[in-house]
Design an enzyme around this catalytic site. Structure first.
Site, PDB file in Angstrom:
ATOM      1  N   GLY A 106      29.060  49.247  34.525  1.00 36.88           N
ATOM      2  CA  GLY A 106      29.206  50.550  33.297  1.00 36.88           C
ATOM      3  C   GLY A 106      29.193  49.624  31.985  1.00 36.88           C
TER       4      GLY A 106
ATOM      5  N   ASP B 152      32.511  36.984  41.616  1.00 34.71           N
ATOM      6  CA  ASP B 152      32.463  36.224  40.762  1.00 34.71           C
ATOM      7  C   ASP B 152      32.730  35.702  39.716  1.00 34.71           C
ATOM      8  OD1 ASP B 152      29.780  37.011  39.102  1.00 34.71           O
ATOM      9  OD2 ASP B 152      30.456  38.665  38.644  1.00 34.71           O
TER      10      ASP B 152
END
Length: 437
Positions: free
Chosen positions: A29, A139
């Site tokens: 997003g 990540d």
């Protein structure tokens, strides 16, 4: 952090927050800069419209919010609010001002060993809190680390996963960033805290070199190198290279823990900041570092050399860095303030200078022929020898003493008196000649 204007399709209000700028966009997003009614600024992430109906992405988003709620510590952005049931799910975290580590390296180049170690120590300490909450970030990379005035902050837990869970293997699903993924992530094995340690090692190498330790290329090439090839760490400082290499071990059990990493990096940061980073750390990269006092002694011994001795003929004890600095400063001031005598005389001693290897004349106050303080009368400007220490002059004003420079203020006063007296004499002569005429 770079900000962009809101686009036409961007919302202006989400929940109780008013949106002001775009901070960035990712696979899940868009992140906006917003504020609440009290003016508190937040970073608000909203799921993309095309993904809001996808249950897999909704689950991942809910996982990110859950991870943010469980983590306690100052190295992550604090969760402020969230709405997982909205048409477009969103959540807001504390806004962290400052550039990302990636942007800083791109603009200013690689960081020093001390800065890399300090950032790494803070990040590894933050990962301790993350892993204690049962979360693996999965990540960690330079673009997900923000350098705030209060220290680095880890952001974007969008693909965070519970400890022990396997990686996502759906085709087209992003599981991380090539070059910063651990080998077990590439193979689809279970993720552990050691997975984040590998990513942190790659991030520290990037900060020290300005480039990935696995080079560049397509995703497939990068993933192959991570699994089968050794990292290239030629640009990493010697003080950090063994530790970074240990973090990038292929097997998770061969990597240091986040706690060991935090303690070791703090020691390296302290030594590098003091200029004591001598030699290479142990081969394992995360064993206890030598005491700073011993490092200081080695530095003193290396600078002075084993053959230099004190005035008494015995080898001088190693000095600490502050003592060396004080001694050098004193010698510089003494050399600048005291010119060399014209003739050494029988009382002079030849002393080797520790800074330049040259020689200079130094008088000994304890010499038996030293006559003591000058007792003769002083006439006119002071031209006799300058007393130093316990007194080195002979009282004769010869070249065996040191001359003190004339006082500029005294010279100006005498010149003024001379000019006034001269004018009075001239006026007197002129007056006498007028009377005679």
């Amino acid at each position: 952090m770079a900000m962009m204007r809101l686009r036409r399709e961007d919302p202006r209000v989400v929940g109780s927050f008013r949106l002001h700028r775009r901070l960035g966009a990712g696979g899940m997003g868009v992140v906006y800069l917003g504020s609440d009614r009290r003016g508190q600024r937040v970073a608000l992430k909203v799921i993309r419209p095309d993904l809001a109906e996808d249950q897999e992405f909704r689950s991942r988003f809910a996982r990110e919010v859950s991870a943010a709620r469980r983590i306690r510590g100052g190295c992550t952005a604090r969760l402020v609010a969230a709405d997982l049931e909205a048409d477009r799910p969103w959540f807001a975290t504390q806004y962290v001002p400052g550039p990302s580590l990636h942007d800083k390296i791109a603009e200013e180049g690689p960081l020093s060993a001390a800065d890399v170690a300090a950032i790494g120590a803070a990040l590894s300490e933050g990962l301790v809190a993350v892993h204690e909450a049962g979360v693996v970030h999965r990540d960690l990379k330079p673009s997900n680390i923000l350098l705030s005035p209060k220290g680095p902050r880890i952001i974007d837990f969008g693909i965070a996963w519970a400890t022990g869970a396997s990686t996502l293997t759906h085709v087209g699903t992003a599981v991380g960033s090539p070059g910063f993924l651990a080998p077990e992530q590439v193979r689809g094995a279970a993720v552990t805290p050691a997975t984040d340690v590998f990513a942190l090692g790659a991030t520290l190498a990037y900060a020290a070199m300005g480039d990935s330790p696995f080079g560049h290329g397509s995703s497939e090439v990068m993933l192959y190198r991570v699994v089968h090839e050794e990292p290239q760490l030629q640009g990493v400082p010697d003080a950090l290279a063994p530790l970074v290499r240990a973090c990038l071990a292929k097997e998770p059990e061969d990597r240091p823990s986040t706690l060991q990493l935090s303690l070791r990096l703090k020691e390296i940061a302290a030594r590098e900041a003091q200029g004591l980073g001598l030699g290479q750390p142990p081969a394992d990269g995360w064993a206890p570092a030598p005491r700073p006092e011993r490092a200081a002694e080695r530095l003193a011994r290396a600078e002075r050399g084993a053959g230099q001795h004190g005035a008494g003929g015995h080898e001088r004890a190693p000095l600490r860095p502050t003592e060396r600095y004080t001694e050098r400063t004193t010698q510089q001031r003494r050399t600048q303030r005291t010119p060399a005598p014209h003739a050494p005389g029988p009382q002079a001693a030849h002393v080797s200078s520790p800074r330049t290897g040259g020689s200079r004349d130094r008088r000994h106050a304890s010499h038996p022929s030293h006559p003591g303080p000058r007792t003769g009368p002083r006439t006119g400007p002071r031209t006799g020898p300058r007393r130093t220490g316990a007194g080195t002059g002979t009282g004769t004003g010869t070249s065996s003493g040191l001359r003190r420079p004339a006082n500029p203020r005294l010279l100006r006063q005498r010149l003024f008196v001379f000019v006034v007296v001269t004018l009075i004499v001239l006026l007197g002569i002129a007056g006498a000649q007028t009377l005679q005429g």
